[in-house]
Design a protein around this motif. Structure first.
Motif, short mmCIF file in Angstrom:
data_model
loop_
_atom_site.label_atom_id
_atom_site.label_comp_id
_atom_site.label_asym_id
_atom_site.label_seq_id
_atom_site.Cartn_x
_atom_site.Cartn_y
_atom_site.Cartn_z
N MET A 93 0.85 -1.18 0.00
CA MET A 93 0.00 0.00 0.00
C MET A 93 0.89 1.24 0.00
N SER A 94 0.65 2.16 -0.94
CA SER A 94 1.38 3.43 -0.94
C SER A 94 0.63 4.40 -0.04
N ALA A 95 1.21 5.55 0.17
CA ALA A 95 0.55 6.55 1.01
C ALA A 95 -0.80 6.97 0.42
N LEU A 96 -0.87 7.06 -0.88
CA LEU A 96 -2.10 7.51 -1.54
C LEU A 96 -3.07 6.38 -1.85
N LEU A 97 -2.54 5.22 -2.21
CA LEU A 97 -3.38 4.14 -2.76
C LEU A 97 -3.21 2.83 -2.01
N ASP A 98 -4.29 2.08 -1.96
CA ASP A 98 -4.25 0.71 -1.49
C ASP A 98 -4.00 -0.14 -2.74
N ILE A 116 -13.23 1.83 -15.51
CA ILE A 116 -13.89 2.38 -14.33
C ILE A 116 -12.97 3.38 -13.63
N VAL A 117 -11.71 3.03 -13.49
CA VAL A 117 -10.75 3.92 -12.83
C VAL A 117 -10.56 5.18 -13.66
N ARG A 118 -10.49 5.05 -14.97
CA ARG A 118 -10.36 6.23 -15.85
C ARG A 118 -11.54 7.18 -15.67
N GLN A 119 -12.73 6.61 -15.58
CA GLN A 119 -13.92 7.45 -15.39
C GLN A 119 -13.83 8.19 -14.04
N TYR A 120 -13.41 7.49 -13.01
CA TYR A 120 -13.23 8.10 -11.69
C TYR A 120 -12.21 9.25 -11.77
N VAL A 121 -11.07 8.98 -12.38
CA VAL A 121 -10.00 9.98 -12.50
C VAL A 121 -10.49 11.18 -13.30
N ASP A 122 -11.19 10.93 -14.39
CA ASP A 122 -11.65 12.01 -15.26
C ASP A 122 -12.63 12.96 -14.58
N GLN A 123 -13.36 12.48 -13.59
CA GLN A 123 -14.35 13.35 -12.94
C GLN A 123 -13.86 13.98 -11.64
N LEU A 124 -12.67 13.61 -11.19
CA LEU A 124 -12.17 14.12 -9.90
C LEU A 124 -12.09 15.64 -9.86
N GLU A 125 -11.50 16.24 -10.86
CA GLU A 125 -11.33 17.70 -10.85
C GLU A 125 -12.68 18.41 -10.77
N ASP A 126 -13.65 17.94 -11.56
CA ASP A 126 -14.99 18.54 -11.52
C ASP A 126 -15.64 18.36 -10.15
N GLY A 147 -9.53 2.55 -4.10
CA GLY A 147 -8.29 2.35 -3.36
C GLY A 147 -7.57 3.64 -3.04
N ALA A 148 -8.23 4.77 -3.25
CA ALA A 148 -7.64 6.08 -2.99
C ALA A 148 -7.85 6.43 -1.52
N VAL A 149 -7.05 5.81 -0.67
CA VAL A 149 -7.29 5.88 0.77
C VAL A 149 -7.12 7.29 1.36
N MET A 150 -6.13 8.02 0.91
CA MET A 150 -5.95 9.37 1.45
C MET A 150 -7.06 10.32 1.01
N LEU A 151 -7.48 10.19 -0.23
CA LEU A 151 -8.58 11.03 -0.71
C LEU A 151 -9.88 10.65 -0.02
N ALA A 152 -10.10 9.38 0.20
CA ALA A 152 -11.29 8.93 0.93
C ALA A 152 -11.30 9.50 2.34
N ALA A 153 -10.15 9.51 2.99
CA ALA A 153 -10.05 10.05 4.35
C ALA A 153 -10.31 11.56 4.36
N PRO A 213 -7.81 19.72 -3.83
CA PRO A 213 -7.33 19.80 -5.22
C PRO A 213 -5.98 19.12 -5.43
N ASP A 214 -5.01 19.38 -4.55
CA ASP A 214 -3.70 18.77 -4.70
C ASP A 214 -3.78 17.26 -4.47
N LEU A 215 -4.53 16.85 -3.49
CA LEU A 215 -4.67 15.43 -3.20
C LEU A 215 -5.35 14.71 -4.35
N ALA A 216 -6.34 15.32 -4.96
CA ALA A 216 -7.02 14.72 -6.12
C ALA A 216 -6.05 14.59 -7.30
#
Length: 113
Positions: free
Chosen positions: A1-6, A24-34, A66-72, A97-100
């Motif tokens: 597990m990295s600091a950011l991801l499981d 699915i992950v690409r869709q998640y990533v693509d909508q994060l900024e919005d 698996g984005a544990v830091m962003l989930a927290a 914003p930086d975490l995303a």
């Protein structure tokens, strides 16, 4: 597990689902900024109910990816919005914003997206 991801969980899902999981992950990533921008807009509108719901949604989707830091961070925002704690809301929003961006970059670098 990295600091950011499981990565253990991500690797298991990738092994089971392959390219479908990457989509699915690409869709998640693509909508994060919005999503982060929408959270900031809800804060500016002082719409604590909608902010709570959207932070809860980000917490769940981030956990699933698996984005544990962003989930927290989203959980912290959710709790602050539920309590109408404006100082804590603003503090939580500052880190998103930086975490995303770092989370999206880590998912791409790990070839999950």
């Amino acid at each position: 597990m990295s600091a950011l991801l499981d990565t253990t969980n991500l690797d298991e899902l990738l092994a089971m689902l392959g390219d479908e999981f990457r989509d699915i992950v690409r869709q998640y990533v693509d909508q994060l900024e919005d999503e982060v921008a929408q959270l900031a807009a809800l804060c500016a509108q002082r719409d604590w109910e909608a902010l709570t719901r959207m932070a809860h949604s980000l917490k769940g989707s981030s956990g699933n990816m698996g984005a544990v830091m962003l989930a927290a961070a989203a959980a912290r925002l959710e709790h602050a919005a539920r309590a109408h704690d404006e100082a804590e809301i603003e503090s939580a929003l500052l880190e998103l914003p930086d975490l995303a961006r770092r989370t999206a970059a880590a998912l791409r670098a790990g070839r999950y997206a």
